[in-house]
Design a protein around this motif. Structure first.
Motif, short mmCIF file in Angstrom:
data_model
loop_
_atom_site.label_atom_id
_atom_site.label_comp_id
_atom_site.label_asym_id
_atom_site.label_seq_id
_atom_site.Cartn_x
_atom_site.Cartn_y
_atom_site.Cartn_z
N ILE A 1 -0.78 35.63 -9.42
CA ILE A 1 -0.80 34.28 -8.82
C ILE A 1 -0.06 33.30 -9.73
CG2 ILE A 1 -2.31 32.31 -8.29
CD1 ILE A 1 -4.37 34.39 -7.28
N GLN A 2 -0.33 33.38 -11.03
CA GLN A 2 0.32 32.46 -11.97
C GLN A 2 1.84 32.67 -11.99
OE1 GLN A 2 -2.69 33.13 -15.38
NE2 GLN A 2 -1.99 31.00 -15.66
N LYS A 3 2.24 33.94 -11.89
CA LYS A 3 3.68 34.24 -11.86
C LYS A 3 4.31 33.74 -10.56
CE LYS A 3 4.67 38.18 -14.85
NZ LYS A 3 5.19 39.55 -14.88
N GLN A 4 3.64 34.04 -9.44
CA GLN A 4 4.18 33.69 -8.13
C GLN A 4 4.37 32.19 -7.98
OE1 GLN A 4 1.87 35.27 -4.88
NE2 GLN A 4 3.01 34.12 -3.33
N TYR A 5 3.41 31.41 -8.51
CA TYR A 5 3.47 29.95 -8.34
C TYR A 5 4.00 29.24 -9.59
CZ TYR A 5 0.97 30.60 -3.99
OH TYR A 5 0.63 30.99 -2.72
N GLY A 6 4.44 30.04 -10.58
CA GLY A 6 5.01 29.45 -11.78
C GLY A 6 6.43 28.96 -11.53
#
Length: 440
Positions: A146-151
């Protein structure tokens, strides 16, 4: 008309149908009179063709057609009235000296009868019912995703081990020239990683395709080729590096939580992990339920013993298709379909004995639930009842969709019955362990 049954054994019978001239003559005469009114035969005015000539040209064909209609209608009616549970369809017996010129016609049909048997849903040996739990490792991986996708992407001049590289893959021999983005943490080959790390925009790297990625499907996507070709590919491709980015992880804050789950539904990292666990385990239920349904089915087939009219069924398979099969082909086809037929009979008996029925009102509600889950996948989380009702009505007007949904609903009813009555042993496992145990 007279229909009688001769029982050969528990699974086979012969039905004899005796048809007299009185059964078919009136219909045959009426059709021939209609033919006479419409017949255009040189030398005769329309409607004035001698009946003898009409009978000579069309009499036998009309007779055969009318008798076959009589046979079909009355044989089906007889099977229904006598409550005969048949497998396949009645097979006409070959009669070498049959004469259509006789006033009285006798026919014989072979029947394959469904066996009598008992079904015990509760087996002696317990069936494992898997409860798949989302463990700490899986939840942490999901948070990272999630952090990567929305980073946000941060441009770099040199490739690092966790960066994303955009460039064009080229191999002239295989006619490959495809631009794509590759994440280094999805590359399996250590040689490939070593070759990429430290390279800059504008440079070219040579990579071997075999074993390049951790997941096989990524190669076809990266090279822009179909998966079948990618599976067999063992070549070198050059990658012209055009862009290097580092993905800076998104902050786990309220703005992100609201974007993912709606305003104030999740308010902390702890609640985020609880939500991920809940949603993951809900998704796993579908897989564990399907596994349970398959395992109980296998156990029922294994434990429910009965004979089938195998010889009849092989003969029926031989002649019932579009093209007749040889003896060996029919045997092979029967062997392939026998297990499925056995479960059809077992399932039918379970449905009958437990009064499992699909009612139209519950089918409509089931379709609404299916529609709602489909809409949720596209971000429409709270559809109005009127909207669901309208879509459900359109779905229910399609007979193929009604059949498909009816089968799904009946499977759900059977699953609920098995959970209630079967001998089950619940086993908690992680998803990885479930895959190893269930599909190894």
């Amino acid at each position: 008309m007279n229909i009688t049954k001769e029982q050969i054994d528990e699974l086979n019978a012969v039905v004899k149908v005796a048809i007299s001239k009185d059964d078919y003559q009136d219909n045959v005469e009426k059709i021939l009179r209609d033919y006479r009114k419409q017949a255009n035969i040189p030398g005769f005015r329309k409607g004035q063709v001698p009946m003898g000539l009409i009978k000579k040209q069309y009499g036998k064909a009309v007779l055969v057609d009318e008798v076959n209609k009589l046979l079909q209608d009355n044989l089906n009616k007889y099977l229904t009235e006598e409550k005969l549970d048949v497998l396949g369809n009645p097979l006409p017996k070959q009669q070498d000296n049959f004469d259509w010129d006789n006033d009285n016609l006798d026919f014989e049909f072979e029947l394959g009868l469904a066996p009598s048997f008992d079904v015990q849903i509760k087996t002696k040996k317990a069936v494992i019912q898997y409860k798949i739990v989302a463990d700490k490792k899986m939840i942490e991986e999901q948070v990272d995703r999630i952090q990567k996708q929305y980073g946000k992407l941060v441009s770099k001049t040199e490739i690092g081990k966790s960066d994303e590289v955009t460039g064009t893959f080229i191999n002239e021999t295989e006619e490959i020239e495809h631009k794509s983005t590759v994440e280094l943490d999805k590359i399996k080959s250590k040689k490939a990683i070593d070759a990429l790390v430290g390279k800059k925009v504008g440079e070219t790297v040579s990579l071997k395709t075999k074993g390049l990625f951790k997941e096989d499907y990524l190669l076809s996507s990266a090279l822009g080729i179909d998966r079948e070709k990618a599976e067999k590919l063992n070549i070198e491709v050059s990658l012209n590096i055009e862009e290097i980015n580092e993905r800076e992880p998104a902050t786990l804050d309220q703005e992100l939580f609201d974007k993912l789950f709606g305003k104030d539904n999740v308010k902390s990292e702890k609640e985020l992990k609880e939500k991920i666990k809940e949603d993951s385990e809900k998704q796993f239920e579908q897989q564990s339920d399907q596994k349970l349904l398959n395992d109980v089915t296998e156990k029922l087939i294994e434990n429910t013993k009965f004979d089938l009219p195998a010889e009849f069924l092989r003969k029926w398979i031989q002649v019932s298709g579009e093209n007749p099969l040889s003896d060996d082909e029919a045997k092979e086809e029967f062997d392939k379909s026998e297990k499925g037929l056995r479960y059809q009979l077992i399932e039918g008996k379970i449905i009958q004995e437990n009064n499992l029925q699909v009612q139209m009102d519950e089918l409509k509600e089931f379709s609404k639930g299916f529609i709602k889950s489909q809409m949720a996948q596209y971000g429409h989380l709270d559809p109005k009842e009127e909207e669901l009702e309208n879509i459900a009505m359109r779905v229910m007007s399609n007979q193929d969709e009604v059949k498909r949904l009816s089968e799904q609903l009946m499977s759900q009813k059977l699953l609920d019955l098995f959970k209630e009555k079967a001998n089950l042993k619940v086993k908690e496992v992680t998803y990885d362990d479930f895959v190893k145990e269930a599909y190894s």
